[in-house]
Write a protein that holds these residues in place. Sequence first.
Motif, PDB file in Angstrom:
ATOM      1  N   THR A 289      10.236   5.095   8.423  1.00  9.59           N
ATOM      2  CA  THR A 289      11.260   5.647   7.521  1.00  9.59           C
ATOM      3  C   THR A 289      12.432   4.675   7.384  1.00  9.59           C
ATOM      4  O   THR A 289      12.944   4.442   6.275  1.00  9.59           O
ATOM      5  CB  THR A 289      11.764   6.997   8.069  1.00  9.59           C
ATOM      6  N   ILE A 290      12.853   4.076   8.521  1.00 12.91           N
ATOM      7  CA  ILE A 290      13.933   3.073   8.489  1.00 12.91           C
ATOM      8  C   ILE A 290      13.507   1.843   7.701  1.00 12.91           C
ATOM      9  O   ILE A 290      14.278   1.288   6.908  1.00 12.91           O
ATOM     10  CB  ILE A 290      14.323   2.679   9.929  1.00 12.91           C
ATOM     11  N   CYS A 291      12.253   1.404   7.914  1.00 16.91           N
ATOM     12  CA  CYS A 291      11.744   0.236   7.174  1.00 16.91           C
ATOM     13  C   CYS A 291      11.757   0.486   5.669  1.00 16.91           C
ATOM     14  O   CYS A 291      12.034  -0.421   4.875  1.00 16.91           O
ATOM     15  CB  CYS A 291      10.335  -0.112   7.637  1.00 16.91           C
ATOM     16  N   GLY A 296      14.157  -0.530   0.401  1.00 13.74           N
ATOM     17  CA  GLY A 296      14.832   0.017  -0.772  1.00 13.74           C
ATOM     18  C   GLY A 296      16.167  -0.671  -1.030  1.00 13.74           C
ATOM     19  O   GLY A 296      16.511  -0.976  -2.174  1.00 13.74           O
ATOM     20  N   GLU A 297      16.931  -0.941   0.031  1.00 13.85           N
ATOM     21  CA  GLU A 297      18.224  -1.615  -0.140  1.00 13.85           C
ATOM     22  C   GLU A 297      18.058  -3.067  -0.583  1.00 13.85           C
ATOM     23  O   GLU A 297      18.903  -3.610  -1.289  1.00 13.85           O
ATOM     24  CB  GLU A 297      19.008  -1.547   1.170  1.00 13.85           C
ATOM     25  N   ASN A 298      16.942  -3.694  -0.168  1.00 12.77           N
ATOM     26  CA  ASN A 298      16.692  -5.086  -0.551  1.00 12.77           C
ATOM     27  C   ASN A 298      15.934  -5.212  -1.866  1.00 12.77           C
ATOM     28  O   ASN A 298      15.621  -6.321  -2.297  1.00 12.77           O
ATOM     29  CB  ASN A 298      15.896  -5.800   0.555  1.00 12.77           C
ATOM     30  N   GLU A 302       7.495  -2.752  -3.325  1.00 13.88           N
ATOM     31  CA  GLU A 302       6.141  -2.718  -2.766  1.00 13.88           C
ATOM     32  C   GLU A 302       6.178  -2.402  -1.267  1.00 13.88           C
ATOM     33  O   GLU A 302       5.407  -1.577  -0.764  1.00 13.88           O
ATOM     34  CB  GLU A 302       5.430  -4.045  -3.007  1.00 13.88           C
ATOM     35  N   GLU A 303       7.066  -3.074  -0.551  1.00 12.60           N
ATOM     36  CA  GLU A 303       7.191  -2.817   0.884  1.00 12.60           C
ATOM     37  C   GLU A 303       7.703  -1.404   1.145  1.00 12.60           C
ATOM     38  O   GLU A 303       7.263  -0.725   2.081  1.00 12.60           O
ATOM     39  CB  GLU A 303       8.127  -3.837   1.533  1.00 12.60           C
ATOM     40  N   GLN A 304       8.622  -0.944   0.299  1.00 14.45           N
ATOM     41  CA  GLN A 304       9.136   0.406   0.453  1.00 14.45           C
ATOM     42  C   GLN A 304       8.017   1.440   0.305  1.00 14.45           C
ATOM     43  O   GLN A 304       7.895   2.387   1.093  1.00 14.45           O
ATOM     44  CB  GLN A 304      10.233   0.683  -0.572  1.00 14.45           C
ATOM     45  N   LEU A 308       6.617   3.983   3.177  1.00 15.98           N
ATOM     46  CA  LEU A 308       6.606   5.427   2.940  1.00 15.98           C
ATOM     47  C   LEU A 308       5.200   6.004   3.076  1.00 15.98           C
ATOM     48  O   LEU A 308       5.015   7.121   3.574  1.00 15.98           O
ATOM     49  CB  LEU A 308       7.164   5.735   1.546  1.00 15.98           C
ATOM     50  N   GLN A 309       4.202   5.230   2.651  1.00  9.24           N
ATOM     51  CA  GLN A 309       2.818   5.681   2.810  1.00  9.24           C
ATOM     52  C   GLN A 309       2.450   5.800   4.285  1.00  9.24           C
ATOM     53  O   GLN A 309       1.769   6.756   4.697  1.00  9.24           O
ATOM     54  CB  GLN A 309       1.854   4.725   2.092  1.00  9.24           C
ATOM     55  N   ASN A 310       2.905   4.823   5.094  1.00 15.23           N
ATOM     56  CA  ASN A 310       2.647   4.890   6.530  1.00 15.23           C
ATOM     57  C   ASN A 310       3.329   6.109   7.157  1.00 15.23           C
ATOM     58  O   ASN A 310       2.750   6.817   7.987  1.00 15.23           O
ATOM     59  CB  ASN A 310       3.128   3.610   7.233  1.00 15.23           C
TER      60      ASN A 310
END
Length: 533
Positions: A289-291, A296-298, A302-304, A308-310
């Motif tokens: 969730t933190i990741c 999102g801030e950066n 795709e990484e977000q 979120l999927q994880n």
Amino acid sequence: MCTLYSCKSDNTANTAFDDKIILIENNPQQYLARIDTIRPNSVNDEKEATDFLLYSLAHNYINRNYYPSKELLLTSIQTFQRRNLPQQQLEALFLLAKIYRKEQDLSSEVHTIENAVRIAKSEEDSEWLFYLYSYLGDMYIRQYNTLKFIKYQTLANQCLKDIDFQDISLLAQINVAKSFLYVGKYKESYDTLQTIESKVKKDNVYYNDIKRLQGMALFKMDLLDSCIDNLEEALNEEELPEHKFTCHSILTYCYYLKKDLENAERHKKLAIENNTDTGIGFTETEFYTICAEFAGENGNREEQIACLQNANRLYQTAIENIGGQSLNEAIQAYTNIQEKKAFHKRLSLYRYGVTGLLLALCVGLAIHIRRRKKQVYEVLALQKQINTLENLRNVKDEIKNFILRDFEIAKKIAMLRATQQTQSAKFLKDLDKYNIVKGNDLLATHWEQFYKHIDISFGGFHSKLTKEYPALNEKEFQLCCMLVSGFKTEEIAAIWMNSVFSVHKYKTNVRKKINAPEGADIIAFLKEKLSLQ
């Protein structure tokens, strides 16, 4: 004397083993440096089994990723069982459970710990019971099984309620601090760990665990700088990937809150590298969730999405394993992890609340319908039973009437045959044409069938009579059965084709055998004794 010597030898051996365990826990390198410590390659007797166990424990304390041969460990456990060495069994089973944990064999892990619990109970070893139950609680919380976590954590706490904290072993003290951490008593957990740390050296095998748990307690108390110091120190000697993941994930969050994005990114990558996906628990969910917030801030969509999927995957796993509880309830009860986005939290609560309400309504409706159906089926079944019993009663009454009619026919024909032989010869001959005489049990002397008719018509009279008065002979049984069915003395004489005097003689014999008063009514006496209506 032999018995006393044997007991003394066993106690001495147990004390020596305990001393070696204490030495290994405080300085495993020193134990392995001893001249008599060699790598055992086989286990053939008690000494070799004990040496193998101690060697394995020392190496496992030095390197948490070291695991001994499972086959040799199982052989050692069998040796300890034969020699009745409970402490060696407990240490070996505890190490075997860790091997099953590494292999992700949950059922074998639980079975092994429960075997150890059985041994600890038989030895009334409260300390061993405490950290065996704590181990089970820790294992089940990693598997999101909150009900069993509560069960075993409660059992663990009860084991030490009558023991002074200073008198329990170091591992038990650490588990007490860990239990405080699990139930949200962060200050008590940290203070307990501080007390423990003051008594151990840095080369103690549990020192790293103490620093990691201190860092986790400080994190929960929002003391970020102290948390970072403790976790960084714990990472210097940490070897287990799951503990590294815990440390790096918490450090990621700490540096993120301190706006140190460079260190946050570094620890995030290290946490991902050490994430073995072996069911670490709710910490992993919080980490992803933190990741997702970082990404999102950066602006890294795709990484977000991947993070979120994880997180969503872990939520789904938790829901499946919790067994119907909402994820929010499990988090609040056992980890106190709060969602950072208020909208996401409200949405989750609303969704699971509505789902739970609908499920409750469906279950309630299903239960109500099932109860109504059950009531209807019960009424129908009872009605069917009543009808069946009524039919059986009617059939039984009809059978009784037929039997009594046959008895009356037998009486009349017997009297006719006995008193008017000349005049009734032609009549009796005509009866034989229609098998009237042969078809009647009494006239044809089919006594066994006659007895069955007596039982049917007179409440099991013959069966009760034979059981209560086995001394009566066959003629006396016949006499009693004919008397109960209403035959008079003359009719009985006609059936037997004997004299009335003979029948009276049999009556006298029956009264004596059943202990009835002289001249008493035999049937009235028997009905009272046999409890017949």
